[in-house]
Design a protein around this motif. Structure first.
Motif, short mmCIF file in Angstrom:
data_model
loop_
_atom_site.label_atom_id
_atom_site.label_comp_id
_atom_site.label_asym_id
_atom_site.label_seq_id
_atom_site.Cartn_x
_atom_site.Cartn_y
_atom_site.Cartn_z
N ILE A 21 113.31 115.51 100.90
CA ILE A 21 113.29 114.05 100.70
C ILE A 21 114.69 113.62 100.27
O ILE A 21 115.23 114.13 99.27
CB ILE A 21 112.24 113.64 99.65
CG1 ILE A 21 110.85 114.11 100.08
CG2 ILE A 21 112.24 112.12 99.45
CD1 ILE A 21 109.75 113.90 99.05
N GLU A 25 111.35 109.88 96.59
CA GLU A 25 110.18 110.59 96.03
C GLU A 25 109.72 109.87 94.77
O GLU A 25 110.48 109.17 94.11
CB GLU A 25 110.44 112.08 95.75
CG GLU A 25 111.63 112.42 94.91
CD GLU A 25 112.87 112.51 95.77
OE1 GLU A 25 113.54 111.43 95.84
OE2 GLU A 25 113.19 113.56 96.31
N HIS A 26 108.48 110.06 94.44
CA HIS A 26 107.78 109.40 93.33
C HIS A 26 107.58 107.91 93.60
O HIS A 26 106.44 107.44 93.55
CB HIS A 26 108.47 109.63 91.98
CG HIS A 26 108.26 111.04 91.50
ND1 HIS A 26 107.04 111.47 91.04
CD2 HIS A 26 109.08 112.12 91.47
CE1 HIS A 26 107.12 112.76 90.72
NE2 HIS A 26 108.35 113.19 90.98
N GLY A 281 109.04 116.85 93.96
CA GLY A 281 108.39 116.45 92.71
C GLY A 281 109.27 116.58 91.48
O GLY A 281 109.17 115.81 90.53
#
Ligand code: MEV
Length: 320
Positions: A21, A25-26, A281
């Motif tokens: 990514i 992300e998130h 993550g």
């Protein structure tokens, strides 16, 4: 249930790959856009044989000397679920099915290993029964496994580990991303197991504690991804790098970075990377650095290894 009368044991295989990514992300978990590239040098393959006799056998692919027993166990569990869910979907209940998974994607490092395992198994099992899954069917099967691995997966990994090119992902939909000139990206592994489900929980907890602050950070990450899409379409890698840097700061503020990631990000920037950030993550796992030239690529790669990276992989095809 269908019966199979062919002499030879049905066989099938499926291939997927790692993903990285580059932005979002998130923030993507909250419906915002994200950009991901395939890491085609890190492939994964599942091979399935249905003998009709004996038990189910799953051969895990990571040797215990390279990975912790915990991650091997997790991969085994996810493989079992992928196999069961695919057989249920196909309405098949064979005895004697063997699944072998082989590949180089390190598990629990933010490179999409769980989605890649699930995608390859779903494809291999279906092919053993003469069925080619549609894109949507495969996506749903991967998501059923991802929900066990991550709780509330956005769906980004399910697409990014199967699509051959860079993708733009937003609100459950993946589209091919237009890129004028391929960016030189390096992925470096801290060697430390990441915790996507825990990281997603932490961001959620921070959001519940201070909604305005977290919403402002997520909105900024969304804008960065939007603008990075334009940078990639125009081939402006300097501007893209600056956005990756800011995205990393946002992820740090969201509480999902870790000291080994910070060390690698700093080492790559000091060595001349145009941009660097954690990827996936977080709380361990990998980071990604953007470099401007082949020469910088060697320098940054060496700096990452000297700073403790366990592995560094190029994302782009070899360029001259
Ligand atoms: C995991 O690779 C990326 C996260 O955004 C989670 C998700 O998209 O489901 C952290």
């Amino acid at each position: 249930m269908q019966t199979h009368t062919t002499q030879a044991a049905p066989v099938g295989s499926g291939k997927t790959h790692a993903k990285v990514i580059v932005l979002g992300e998130h923030s993507v978990v909250y419906g915002n856009p994200a950009i991901a590239f395939p890491v085609l040098s890190l492939e994964l393959e599942a091979k399935v044989t249905v003998s009709g006799e004996g038990h189910r056998v799953i051969t895990p692919f990571h040797s215990l000397d390279r990975e912790t027993a915990q991650t091997v166990e997790l991969e085994r569990k996810l493989s079992e679920i992928a196999l069961s869910n695919t057989l249920e979907f196909l309405e098949e209940a064979p005895s004697g099915i063997e699944v072998r998974v082989s590949g180089l994607i390190p598990p629990a490092r933010g490179l999409g290993s769980s989605a890649a395992v699930a995608g390859a198994i779903a494809q291999a099992v279906s092919r053993a029964y003469g069925r080619e899954l549609s894109r949507d069917e495969r996506f749903e099967l991967v998501q059923s496994v991802e929900r066990v691995a991550h709780g509330t997966p956005s769906g980004l990994d399910a697409y990014a580990t199967t699509e051959a090119g860079p993708i733009w992902f937003e609100k459950g939909e993946a589209k091919p991303l237009r890129v004028l000139s391929e960016p030189r990206l390096l992925v470096a592994d801290t060697g430390i197991v990441g915790h996507t489900a825990e990281a997603v929980r932490r961001v959620r907890a921070l959001h519940d504690e201070n909604p305005p602050r977290v919403e402002a950070l997520l909105a900024e990450a969304a804008q960065l991804a939007q603008d990075a899409g334009t940078d990639l379409a125009e081939g402006d890698h300097e501007r893209l790098g600056a956005k990756m840097d800011r995205n990393h700061e946002i992820l740090r503020e969201l509480g999902v970075s870790a000291d080994p990631l910070e060390s690698l990000v700093k080492a790559s920037k000091d060595a001349g990377a145009l941009g660097a950030k954690l990827t996936g993550g977080g709380l361990g796992g990998c980071m990604v650095a953007l470099v401007g030239s082949e020469r910088d690529e060697h320098t940054v790669r060496n700096a990452l290894l000297s700073a403790g990276a366990k592995n560094v992989w190029p994302v782009h095809k070899e360029q001259s």
